[in-house]
Design an enzyme around this catalytic site. Structure first.
Site, PDB file in Angstrom:
ATOM      1  CG  ASP A  26      34.266  41.724  32.955  1.00 47.33           C
ATOM      2  OD1 ASP A  26      35.136  41.404  33.993  1.00 47.33           O
ATOM      3  OD2 ASP A  26      35.022  42.271  32.080  1.00 47.33           O
ATOM      4  CG  HIS A  41      34.227  35.489  41.514  1.00 45.79           C
ATOM      5  ND1 HIS A  41      33.974  35.979  40.239  1.00 45.79           N
ATOM      6  CD2 HIS A  41      35.654  35.338  41.663  1.00 45.79           C
ATOM      7  CE1 HIS A  41      35.409  36.373  39.783  1.00 45.79           C
ATOM      8  NE2 HIS A  41      36.213  35.808  40.529  1.00 45.79           N
ATOM      9  CG  LEU A  83      16.145  29.783  29.964  1.00 50.94           C
ATOM     10  CD1 LEU A  83      16.367  30.821  28.887  1.00 50.94           C
ATOM     11  CD2 LEU A  83      16.152  30.600  31.517  1.00 50.94           C
TER      12      LEU A  83
HETATM   13  C1  FPP Z   1      34.441  38.185  35.517  1.00 50.15           C
HETATM   14  O1  FPP Z   1      34.725  39.120  36.371  1.00 50.15           O
HETATM   15  C2  FPP Z   1      33.888  37.038  36.043  1.00 50.15           C
HETATM   16  C3  FPP Z   1      34.168  35.731  35.914  1.00 50.15           C
HETATM   17  C4  FPP Z   1      35.691  35.331  35.669  1.00 50.15           C
HETATM   18  C5  FPP Z   1      33.504  34.837  36.752  1.00 50.15           C
HETATM   19  C6  FPP Z   1      32.058  34.757  36.250  1.00 50.15           C
HETATM   20  C7  FPP Z   1      31.449  34.038  37.296  1.00 50.15           C
HETATM   21  C8  FPP Z   1      30.168  34.185  37.831  1.00 50.15           C
HETATM   22  C9  FPP Z   1      29.228  35.339  37.686  1.00 50.15           C
HETATM   23  C10 FPP Z   1      29.181  33.184  38.703  1.00 50.15           C
HETATM   24  C11 FPP Z   1      29.021  31.789  37.801  1.00 50.15           C
HETATM   25  C12 FPP Z   1      27.930  31.155  38.363  1.00 50.15           C
HETATM   26  C13 FPP Z   1      27.664  29.826  38.232  1.00 50.15           C
HETATM   27  C14 FPP Z   1      26.856  29.415  38.575  1.00 50.15           C
HETATM   28  C15 FPP Z   1      28.964  29.170  37.385  1.00 50.15           C
HETATM   29  P1  FPP Z   1      36.041  39.565  37.165  1.00 50.15           P
HETATM   30  O2  FPP Z   1      36.467  38.735  38.231  1.00 50.15           O
HETATM   31  O3  FPP Z   1      37.224  39.348  35.899  1.00 50.15           O
HETATM   32  O4  FPP Z   1      35.908  40.955  37.278  1.00 50.15           O
HETATM   33  P2  FPP Z   1      36.998  42.107  37.333  1.00 50.15           P
HETATM   34  O5  FPP Z   1      37.236  42.389  35.932  1.00 50.15           O
HETATM   35  O6  FPP Z   1      36.186  43.246  38.175  1.00 50.15           O
HETATM   36  O7  FPP Z   1      38.263  41.831  37.898  1.00 50.15           O
END
Ligand code: FPP
Length: 261
Positions: free
Chosen positions: A35, A52, A146
């Protein structure tokens, strides 16, 4: 313990050399709610998708260190069933990430003997996302290292409801006996039936909730929360979480050793 490909990160080596991380007590299954990508980007006046993209780089870093440490399963919450409520352009970007990630990282995944798996409703994903995931699932299916398990289009309540529905069908069809249903039966009907329960749950960015993630499976998991935003999370923070885990006293509702007397 000899580490497989130990990463060349001085601070981590220092932590390990100081014996503050015990390499003999590494959690088998670590689950992470990644997050803070959006906030990371906002702080830099960048679009959310930049966060992201940076978060994807962290996935690679953490997969490597987890593999080096001998973690057996790393489950990453990459897209929840609730994330469909986000703007279309952000969803499209998130759906392109498995492809981007696997294009770059698949050769190393093979080299490291990592097996890619996923939990979640694959059928609800766009074709190109499914294709990238299917390719990785197929290509790595005989790897024995893994398990890198992506939770994509995953929601725990839906998973539980589906498990119950499948059980009811099996009871109706006579392949499952109602009176023999136990917690273990439930485990077998979940998408994680082949995996051990998580030992450690990490959530980044200062949020302290589960957001519909592995509600059944986390019953006895140790939780660790950090204010660090996911793109800033690194090998050292990961070791910090493991170190905290190693100080916990897991009792599973019972008592341990001398506490009994
Ligand atoms: C939450 O942060 C994050 C997500 C909804 C997406 C997580 C995805 C990745 C870290 C990359 C994934 C990689 C692969 C290879 C599938 P947010 O956007 O809600 O953050 P915020 O709360 O600060 O707005």
């Amino acid at each position: 313990m000899v580490l497989k490909n130990f990463f060349n990160k001085t601070k981590c080596e220092k932590k390990i050399a100081e014996e503050s991380v015990n390499l003999e007590v590494i959690p088998s299954h670590i689950a992470i709610i990644m997050d803070g990508n959006g906030r990371w980007a906002k702080k830099r006046a960048m679009p959310r998708i930049a966060g992201h993209h940076e978060g994807m780089k962290t996935v690679r870093k953490i997969a490597r260190v987890a593999d080096d440490l001998g973690v057996k399963v790393l489950t990453l919450y990459a897209f929840s069933t609730e994330n469909w409520k986000r703007p279309k352009s952000e969803i499209e970007f998130l759906m392109s990430l498995p492809e981007k990630f696997l294009n770059d990282f698949l050769p190393e995944i093979m080299e490291r003997n990592i097996r890619v798996q996923m939990i979640g409703e694959k059928e609800g994903l766009p074709e190109h996302t499914k294709k990238a995931l299917n390719k990785a699932l197929e290509k790595t299916k005989n790897n024995t290292g893994l398990i890198l398990n992506f939770a994509m289009n995953y929601g725990s309540r839906a998973e539980i409801v589906n498990a119950i529905k499948k059980m009811m069908i099996d009871v109706q069809e006579g392949t499952l006996n109602f009176d023999s249903i136990t917690e273990e039966t439930m485990n077998q009907y979940l998408m994680t039936s082949h995996l051990p329960e998580p030992d450690l749950l990490i959530r980044t960015s200062g949020e302290v909730r589960l957001s519909n993630f592995m509600l059944w499976q986390l019953a006895y998991t140790e939780f660790w929360f950090t204010d660090t935003l996911w793109p800033d999370f690194n090998e050292e923070t990961f070791l910090e979480a493991i170190q905290a885990y190693q100080k916990r006293n897991r009792r599973y509702g019972g008592l341990k050793g001398e506490e009994m007397y």
